[in-house]
Enzyme design. Structure first.
Site, short mmCIF file in Angstrom:
data_model
loop_
_atom_site.label_atom_id
_atom_site.label_comp_id
_atom_site.label_asym_id
_atom_site.label_seq_id
_atom_site.Cartn_x
_atom_site.Cartn_y
_atom_site.Cartn_z
CE LYS A 114 7.53 -2.04 -5.32
NZ LYS A 114 7.22 -0.67 -4.85
NE ARG A 137 7.26 2.83 2.98
CZ ARG A 137 5.92 2.85 2.91
NH1 ARG A 137 5.21 3.50 3.80
NH2 ARG A 137 5.31 2.23 1.94
NE ARG A 174 0.19 0.38 1.26
CZ ARG A 174 1.41 0.18 0.74
NH1 ARG A 174 1.54 -0.35 -0.47
NH2 ARG A 174 2.48 0.55 1.39
NE ARG A 199 12.19 -1.34 -0.53
CZ ARG A 199 10.93 -1.77 -0.64
NH1 ARG A 199 10.67 -2.95 -1.10
NH2 ARG A 199 9.95 -0.96 -0.31
NE ARG A 229 2.91 -1.45 4.59
CZ ARG A 229 3.64 -1.52 3.48
NH1 ARG A 229 3.20 -2.23 2.45
NH2 ARG A 229 4.79 -0.91 3.40
P1 ADP Z 1 6.43 -0.31 -0.18
O1 ADP Z 1 6.79 -0.77 -1.57
O2 ADP Z 1 5.07 0.29 -0.10
O3 ADP Z 1 7.46 0.56 0.46
P2 ADP Z 1 7.01 -2.95 0.99
O4 ADP Z 1 5.94 -3.79 1.59
O5 ADP Z 1 7.65 -3.41 -0.26
O6 ADP Z 1 6.34 -1.54 0.81
O7 ADP Z 1 8.17 -2.71 2.06
C1 ADP Z 1 7.93 -2.26 3.36
C2 ADP Z 1 9.22 -2.14 4.15
O8 ADP Z 1 9.84 -3.44 4.26
C3 ADP Z 1 10.30 -1.28 3.52
O9 ADP Z 1 10.12 0.09 3.86
C4 ADP Z 1 11.58 -1.87 4.13
O10 ADP Z 1 11.76 -1.47 5.46
C5 ADP Z 1 11.25 -3.34 4.15
N1 ADP Z 1 11.69 -4.01 2.89
C6 ADP Z 1 10.88 -4.57 1.95
N2 ADP Z 1 11.59 -5.11 0.95
C7 ADP Z 1 12.90 -4.88 1.25
C8 ADP Z 1 14.13 -5.16 0.60
N3 ADP Z 1 14.18 -5.78 -0.58
N4 ADP Z 1 15.28 -4.77 1.22
C9 ADP Z 1 15.26 -4.13 2.40
N5 ADP Z 1 14.13 -3.82 3.06
C10 ADP Z 1 12.96 -4.19 2.50
#
Ligand code: ADP
Ligand code: ZN
Length: 218
Positions: A13, A172, A128, A89, A161
């Site tokens: 994404k 996750r 990554r 999410r 990360r």
């Molecule tokens: P990825 O898609 O690789 O999991 P992101 O950068 O989108 O990584 O998200 C990293 C972390 O940030 C998630 O595991 C969660 O803890 C938090 N997070 C991101 N977006 C949301 C969301 N919309 N709602 C709740 N937690 C979120």
């Protein structure tokens, strides 16, 4: 144009958004980036949400929705549109997004579901690397930077990360399957779901999105 990017962690994404946001002229809103900025800045919100992110869980809906609401309110008037990455999410976030947009006279045009297989996303996440300064994304073998450990765009240091370790990745993935996957049906029911194969390279996904935007059937 308002596009929601859906897909497992590692589906690509952020890579897609980075590659196409300038071309489309939309705001790229990544809740992951917003959340990491709060944590890095040591803000009150950052301190409150750090443990959720580090354990691979989700930050509470109301915290994330407030962040999105602020961003949308601040930018809605420029009419550039949005690419939402990592939000919504959960089902609650999906209906919150509709409400926040509606309050600003806007609505989601479509959700792009980037469908990727488990082995592919695991390989992507473990390799990554991210630029500390500009957030550009790289991968040790799939998309290596020209100079190891150094960002091609701004010359800053690349890092891994803290949540990109196997144990947190597995957490996750299960959170994704339980809480995020159901919203695919939310967009399907609204007739707004477009699905692309995200196992292919980043450029193929980019082309698929362009085809959708040009009105080709997908
Ligand atoms: P990825 O898609 O690789 O999991 P992101 O950068 O989108 O990584 O998200 C990293 C972390 O940030 C998630 O595991 C969660 O803890 C938090 N997070 C991101 N977006 C949301 C969301 N919309 N709602 C709740 N937690 C979120
Ligand atoms: Zn950089």
């Amino acid at each position: 144009m308002i596009i929601v990017l859906l897909g497992a962690p590692g589906a690509g994404k952020g890579t897609l958004a980075g590659a196409i946001k300038d071309e489309l002229g939309v705001h790229h809103i990544s809740t992951g980036d917003l959340i990491r900025a709060e944590i890095k800045g040591g803000t009150a919100i950052g301190l409150e949400i750090k443990s959720y992110v580090e354990s691979g869980g989700l930050v509470p809906d109301e915290v994330v929705t407030r962040m999105i609401e602020g961003k949308v309110k601040a930018t809605a008037a420029d009419n550039k549109g949005y690419m939402f990455d990592g939000f919504p999410r959960t089902s609650a976030q999906a209906s919150d997004l509709d409400k926040v947009l509606a309050a600003n006279g806007l609505a989601v045009n479509f959700a792009l579901y980037m469908e990727a297989s488990v082995n592919v996303v695991l390989q992507r996440l473990t390799g990554r690397r991210v630029c500390r300064k500009c957030g550009a994304l790289f991968h040790l073998t799939n998309m290596p930077s020209k100079k190891e450990g150094v960002c091609d765009s701004c010359g800053s240091e690349l890092y891994q990360r803290t949540d990109d370790n196997t144990e947190t990745i597995m957490k996750r993935m299960s959170v994704y399957n339980e809480q995020t996957k159901p919203i695919i049906d939310f967009y399907k029911a609204q007739g707004k779901l477009k699905t692309v194969n995200a196992d292919t390279g980043a450029d193929d996904v980019r082309k698929a999105l362009i085809a959708i935007l040009n009105g080709k059937k997908y």
